[in-house]
Design a protein around this motif. Structure first.
Motif, mmCIF file in Angstrom:
data_model
loop_
_atom_site.group_PDB
_atom_site.id
_atom_site.type_symbol
_atom_site.label_atom_id
_atom_site.label_comp_id
_atom_site.label_asym_id
_atom_site.label_seq_id
_atom_site.Cartn_x
_atom_site.Cartn_y
_atom_site.Cartn_z
ATOM 1 N N UNK A 110 0.709 -1.086 -0.138
ATOM 2 C CA UNK A 110 0.093 -0.028 -0.022
ATOM 3 C C UNK A 110 0.711 1.174 -0.049
ATOM 4 N N UNK A 111 2.052 1.148 -0.523
ATOM 5 C CA UNK A 111 3.047 2.229 -0.301
ATOM 6 C C UNK A 111 3.669 2.122 -1.827
ATOM 7 N N UNK A 112 3.881 3.294 -2.449
ATOM 8 C CA UNK A 112 4.439 3.415 -3.672
ATOM 9 C C UNK A 112 5.959 3.360 -3.525
ATOM 10 N N UNK A 113 6.628 2.608 -4.304
ATOM 11 C CA UNK A 113 8.006 2.221 -4.383
ATOM 12 C C UNK A 113 8.743 3.284 -4.354
ATOM 13 N N UNK A 114 9.865 3.621 -3.642
ATOM 14 C CA UNK A 114 10.728 4.660 -3.600
ATOM 15 C C UNK A 114 11.389 4.906 -5.086
ATOM 16 N N UNK A 150 3.558 -12.411 5.418
ATOM 17 C CA UNK A 150 4.092 -11.423 6.688
ATOM 18 C C UNK A 150 3.257 -10.201 6.565
ATOM 19 N N UNK A 151 3.291 -9.505 5.376
ATOM 20 C CA UNK A 151 2.745 -8.151 5.471
ATOM 21 C C UNK A 151 1.046 -8.429 5.519
ATOM 22 N N UNK A 152 0.338 -9.406 4.964
ATOM 23 C CA UNK A 152 -1.019 -9.455 5.106
ATOM 24 C C UNK A 152 -1.443 -9.796 6.436
ATOM 25 N N UNK A 184 11.554 0.446 6.030
ATOM 26 C CA UNK A 184 10.668 1.313 5.217
ATOM 27 C C UNK A 184 9.958 0.585 4.055
ATOM 28 N N UNK A 185 10.776 -0.424 3.631
ATOM 29 C CA UNK A 185 10.135 -1.423 2.512
ATOM 30 C C UNK A 185 11.081 -2.548 2.257
ATOM 31 N N UNK A 186 10.389 -3.550 1.459
ATOM 32 C CA UNK A 186 11.237 -4.569 0.953
ATOM 33 C C UNK A 186 10.906 -4.813 -0.703
ATOM 34 N N UNK A 187 12.043 -4.672 -1.399
ATOM 35 C CA UNK A 187 11.790 -4.977 -2.844
ATOM 36 C C UNK A 187 12.136 -6.472 -3.260
#
Length: 180
Positions: A12-16, A162-164, A173-176
């Protein structure tokens, strides 16, 4: 399917902004590393070698060999006189963005390297992002026949869970997640 295949978490977050350049480096290395079509013998060292120059151009420090001089160590705990007491070896790091890069192949497909990478990166000082690279299909010989393990898909399913579930909060902050 466009190459490389990837997912960014949380969803739910735009990739950096750095993600586009990172994926471009992987796309450019496709003739050497892609596992989208049958290819046996792709190793994580091979993948890293073909990505090194492009990643360095983006400001990453990249492992250059298996000797102490070629490895990248990032601190986890400090001891007496502020000296790093515990540190972990990683494949690449971007100091400005805090990106830890781990490229996996066989161990990532057949072992628990994804879990190991999640836990270890969670402990690394200044790690804000994990960029985890896995084969779309890791192919190897078993019992005289070729076996394809869907490493990227399996890891995607793990991160989706994991995220759900929201039961395990990762300190990033995020995982790619990238399938090469």
């Amino acid at each position: 399917m466009s190459y490389p295949v990837w997912n960014y978490y949380p969803r739910n977050v735009r990739p950096p902004e750095w993600v586009e350049g990172f994926l471009s480096v992987i796309h450019d290395a496709a003739p050497h590393i892609s596992t989208a079509q049958p290819r046996v013998g792709v190793t994580s060292d091979m993948v890293l070698r073909h990505l090194a120059a492009g990643l360095q151009g983006l400001g990453f420090v990249v492992e250059t060999g298996k000797t102490a001089a070629g490895k990248i160590r990032r601190p986890v705990l400090f001891g007496d006189n502020g000296r790093a007491e515990v540190s972990y070896e990683i494949d690449a790091f971007h100091d400005g963005h805090g990106i830890v890069v781990e490229a996996e192949a066989g161990r990532g497909a057949r072992g628990n390297a994804v879990y190991r990478d999640i836990v270890r990166t969670s402990l690394i000082l200044d790690a804000r992002y994990l960029a985890l690279l896995l084969p779309i299909a890791y192919r190897h010989q078993s019992g005289g026949r070729e076996v394809a393990v869907p490493a990227f898909r399996d890891a995607r399913d793990q991160f989706n869970a994991i995220y759900a579930s929201q039961r395990l909060q990762l300190p990033f902050d995020g995982v790619l997640l990238v399938g090469y």
